[in-house]
Enzyme design. Structure first.
Site, PDB file in Angstrom:
ATOM      1  N   CYS A  91       0.857  -1.199   0.000  1.00 19.02           N
ATOM      2  CA  CYS A  91       0.000   0.000   0.000  1.00 19.02           C
ATOM      3  C   CYS A  91       0.890   1.245   0.000  1.00 19.02           C
ATOM      4  CB  CYS A  91      -0.908  -0.022   1.227  1.00 19.02           C
ATOM      5  SG  CYS A  91      -1.685   1.553   1.593  1.00 19.02           S
ATOM      6  N   CYS A  94       0.081   3.804   2.732  1.00 18.12           N
ATOM      7  CA  CYS A  94       0.567   3.371   4.052  1.00 18.12           C
ATOM      8  C   CYS A  94       2.069   3.625   4.164  1.00 18.12           C
ATOM      9  CB  CYS A  94       0.293   1.883   4.264  1.00 18.12           C
ATOM     10  SG  CYS A  94      -1.419   1.436   3.986  1.00 18.12           S
ATOM     11  N   ASP A 485      33.285  24.136 -17.228  1.00 21.76           N
ATOM     12  CA  ASP A 485      34.727  24.325 -17.077  1.00 21.76           C
ATOM     13  C   ASP A 485      35.320  23.930 -18.431  1.00 21.76           C
ATOM     14  OD1 ASP A 485      37.106  24.801 -15.580  1.00 21.76           O
ATOM     15  OD2 ASP A 485      37.458  22.651 -15.587  1.00 21.76           O
ATOM     16  N   ASP A 679      35.096  18.308 -14.488  1.00 21.38           N
ATOM     17  CA  ASP A 679      35.583  16.923 -14.539  1.00 21.38           C
ATOM     18  C   ASP A 679      35.655  16.299 -13.150  1.00 21.38           C
ATOM     19  OD1 ASP A 679      37.757  18.198 -13.484  1.00 21.38           O
ATOM     20  OD2 ASP A 679      39.073  17.904 -15.210  1.00 21.38           O
ATOM     21  N   ASP A 683      37.184  20.519  -9.067  1.00 16.55           N
ATOM     22  CA  ASP A 683      36.037  21.437  -9.143  1.00 16.55           C
ATOM     23  C   ASP A 683      35.098  21.350  -7.933  1.00 16.55           C
ATOM     24  OD1 ASP A 683      36.777  22.205 -11.760  1.00 16.55           O
ATOM     25  OD2 ASP A 683      35.817  20.429 -12.579  1.00 16.55           O
TER      26      ASP A 683
END
Length: 786
Positions: A91, A94, A485, A679, A683
């Site tokens: 359910c 539920c 980038d 990459d 970063d």
């Protein structure tokens, strides 16, 4: 070799990290690998006995370079995260109630119930009493759904649990079909033949008990536990009410069709679960472990780092490792979504999830199964549904109010009109109220919406795009700005030395040698290209001092000489006159003892599909495409013009990139999102600052997988276009389901009020709509047309 990991808490200097790695590698019997992103130092040692002594030496080296860094042993205990299986959960409404109540327990920091995979994911406080918490969770589950079993998930029993779930679903379905056939046959006899009233009523009651007895029993149990507004209670009241107003056949028929609908719904959901599991069926079942001259078939979890495994043609590579013998083509489609095979030979990395095509491969295992690529991908995709999209949160909240409102509406409909409308009878209006009750369960929405998002995440993973949550997939619909980038994202990141320009007092070889010594500690692609051309071992004992000057270059003392290697800003800073070069490559200037020695020109190529990616993003309505680079203005602007990029910012330091993202963030609209694509190697701050961080080239890169919200396993920028298309298709299907389910229910509620809709139509508005919505949600998994 034994593998140990230590955390360097507070490490924020990349240059110091490189020095630490270098010095630790000089320790006797130690191989060390530094992951600056994760602040983790991995040690490979010969025996456990030496570990304490080595750890002490590592601490001494670390504190020499970084006195404030705390060295901690990495704990492998993942005790704060728990996954439970809710066996027998059928359910969806539920499931939402369980999630809400369990989230409110003391010591539970996060709870998410995934109805599709029947999993409860928990993040709990380390101080919490586990046995008490388990009892409370079990109590909540049993209160809402007494027949659901709570099972603790163990890694090695995942397949078994899935098989048990399939067998359990099939067993339940068989029982349901037998009950429906027997009860339906008795009902048909009562309808077809013209019996006396008492006999007819008896047949209908027997039929009702066979078909709906369990529903009524569950309703009574629910009331005893305080769960009044369950679908079982509502259906029981509606059908028993039909008996009281003299509509015996309708009472039985509605229960019969309700259960037929529920059966089809269970089959549809079961099929969806199997489809999603099949989509992610990249988990290896076994590994061929080589022990002496013997080959043993074992579970992947039993294999340790350094063990030798054999992979035969047609088998999956079970764990990450290095090929030590054999050559073969491998199919990487399960990880990358690409069907083009890849060739593997001695020295190549073999990742778990690859399928061996023709030769026999002998592989030395480099990662435990839990840390292997396939394990991380499965964990990512399976846990993605715990990060819910705003639409899912809204539907869960909506469901909590929808049912009580409709039930009280039904009560008002049964009582008020007969009292205020002249000639109105209670039996007529009670019957209309019963129609309301049948439509009052929001299951169509509560099941189909999460299923749609889960299917979208599964479909994206099939294309080599890992989305870490429904919230990120949904957010891709509102992308206004995509920031790339440059190096390694739009360009290949494979730098090559294309020109060497020494001054009169220096030769080409001398210029390259000075640059190689200065760049020997750096892992930047430019440094690697210089070292590649130098093509000799750098004698690091000659390097007396080394300093990385952020955004400028490197200062090193080699054999008593001061060497400066970097960009024009470094030459200006040190007041060194240098030669201007008109070129589109990256220019690395070299100075020895403050005297200009010449320059090296290094060039990087644009990826084949970068232009297609930019065109595709503009076609999808992305307003602004930006490129950030630390490269020169000439190089940056040339690439931006070539690819059709709207804005370009050049000569940026890592901190400048974060500032640019913040500036762009200030300009976006209220709902607009900024995507940063990098990459994943250096970063991390920018990926974290953007609304959605996308890391490219995740195949074999743990840093990229951990740093981003979305991971593209290959190096193709065009996959971002695919990700947005999957997101748009997912939202389209989710919105279709919301409009369809609410629209049909609203129409039938209105028809019920005026007496046009009977309980037969009301059953369609409940279970029929749910089945159609589930089947529609499954369409999102088909990404072939995208």
């Amino acid at each position: 070799m034994l593998k140990k990991e230590v955390i360097l808490e507070g490490l924020d200097c990349a240059n110091c990290a490189a020095k630490i790695e270098d010095e630790v590698n000089k320790l006797n019997g130690v191989k060390a690998y530094m992951n600056f992103m994760n602040k983790t130092l991995t040690l490979e040692i010969e025996s456990e006995q030496e570990y304490k002594n080595i750890l002490q030496q590592v601490k001494t080296i670390v504190h020499k370079h970084e006195p404030d860094v705390v060295v901690k042993e990495k704990s492998v205990n993942k005790s704060n995260k728990k996954v439970l299986i809710l066996e027998g959960l059928g359910c969806a409404n539920c499931a939402a109630k369980m999630e809400k109540e369990i989230s409110g327990l003391e010591g539970v920091e996060f709870a998410a119930v995934d109805f599709v995979s029947k999993k409860l994911t928990l993040e709990i406080s380390p101080k919490v009493n586990r046995s008490e918490l388990n009892e409370k969770i079990e109590g909540i589950v049993k209160k809402i759904e007494p027949d659901v079993k709570v099972i603790f998930e163990e890694n090695n029993s995942k397949t078994k649990i899935n098989e048990n779930n399939d067998e359990e679903e099939e067993g339940v379905n068989k029982k349901e079909i037998i009950r429906l056939v027997v009860g339906g046959a008795i009902f048909a006899v009562g309808i077809i033949f013209n019996f006396q009233n008492w006999l007819e009523l008896t047949l209908f009651i027997i039929s009702y008990i066979i078909v709906g007895g369990e529903v009524v029993l569950r309703a009574i149990k629910g009331i005893a536990r305080g769960q009044v507004f369950s679908e079982h209670f509502l259906m029981s009241i509606a059908t028993i009410g039909a008996f009281f107003v003299g509509e015996y056949p309708e009472g039985v028929a509605v229960m019969l069709f309700y259960l037929v609908g529920e059966l089809f719904q269970d089959i549809a959901v079961g099929h969806s679960r199997k489809s999603i599991r099949a989509l992610m069926d990249i988990r290896p079942d076994y590994a061929n472990l080589k022990v002496g001259d013997e080959i043993r078939k074992v579970s992947p979890e039993e294999v340790n780092i350094g063990d030798i495994i054999i992979v035969k043609p047609g088998e999956k590579v079970p764990l990450d490792g290095k090929v030590i013998e054999g050559n073969s083509m491998v199919d990487t489609a399960a990880l990358t979504g690409e069907s083009v095979p890849r060739e593997l030979g001695p020295g190549d990395d073999a990742l778990s999830g690859f399928i061996n095509k023709n030769g026999v491969l002998t592989i030395e295992v480099t990662k435990d199964f839990g840390d292997s690529t396939v394990s991380k991908i499965l964990d990512l995709v399976q846990n993605a549904s715990s990060k819910k999209a705003p639409t899912e949160k809204f539907i869960t909240k909506f469901a909590r109010f929808y049912t009580p409102i409709v039930v009280f509406g039904a009560l008002a409909l049964a009582i008020i009109p007969p009292l205020v409308i002249p000639g109105a009878t209670f039996s007529t209006w009670i019957y209309r109220a019963l129609v309301f009750l049948v439509i009052s369960c929001p299951c169509a929405l509560v099941i189909s919406i999460p299923l749609g998002f889960f299917g979208g995440i599964g479909g994206a993973s099939k294309r080599g795009i890992l989305v870490k949550g429904s919230n990120y997939l949904d957010a891709l619909n509102n992308v206004e700005t995509v920031v790339f980038d440059k190096t390694g994202t739009l360009t290949k990141g494979i730098f090559e030395v294309v020109d060497v320009n020494p001054q009169a007092d220096f030769t080409d070889e001398e210029l390259i040698e000075y640059a190689a010594f200065a760049e020997s500690h750096s892992s930047h692609p430019i440094a690697l290209s210089i070292l590649k051309v130098y093509n000799k071992d750098v004698d690091t004992t000659k390097i007396e001092d080394y300093e990385e000057i952020a955004g400028h270059g490197i200062l090193a003392k080699v054999g008593g000489k001061e060497i400066l290697v970097g960009n024009s800003k470094l030459m200006n800073k040190e007041n060194i006159k240098y030669q201007e070069v008109e070129t589109l490559g990256t220019i690395v200037h070299v100075a020895v003892d403050k005297k200009y020695a010449g320059n090296i020109v290094i060039s990087d190529a644009v990826k084949e599909d970068s232009a297609d990616a930019i065109k595709g993003l503009k076609a999808l309505g992305v307003r602004n495409i930006v490129m950030l680079t630390g490269d020169s203005k000439a190089v940056g602007e040339k690439i931006a013009t070539q690819l059709g990029i709207d804005e370009v910012y050049t000569e940026l330091l890592p901190t400048d990139k974060v500032e640019k993202i913040e500036a762009l963030d200030a300009k976006k609209s209220h709902k607009g999102k900024i995507v940063f694509v990098g990459d994943g190697i250096n970063d991390a701050p920018v990926l974290a600052r953007a609304d959605i961080g996308v890391a490219m080239g995740g195949l074999g890169s743990d840093a990229a997988i951990e740093a981003a919200d979305i991971v593209i396993m290959t190096d193709e920028p065009s996959k971002i276009v695919t990700a947005i298309k999957v997101a748009k298709r997912t939202r389209e299907i989710v919105m279709q389901n919301i409009v369809f389910a609410l629209g049909v229910k609203a129409i039938f509620l209105a028809l019920g009020v005026v007496g046009v809709a009977t309980m037969w139509e009301a059953v369609f508005a409940d279970v029929g709509v749910a089945i159609i919505a589930i089947l529609n949600a499954m369409r999102v998994m088909n990404t072939k047309s995208i």
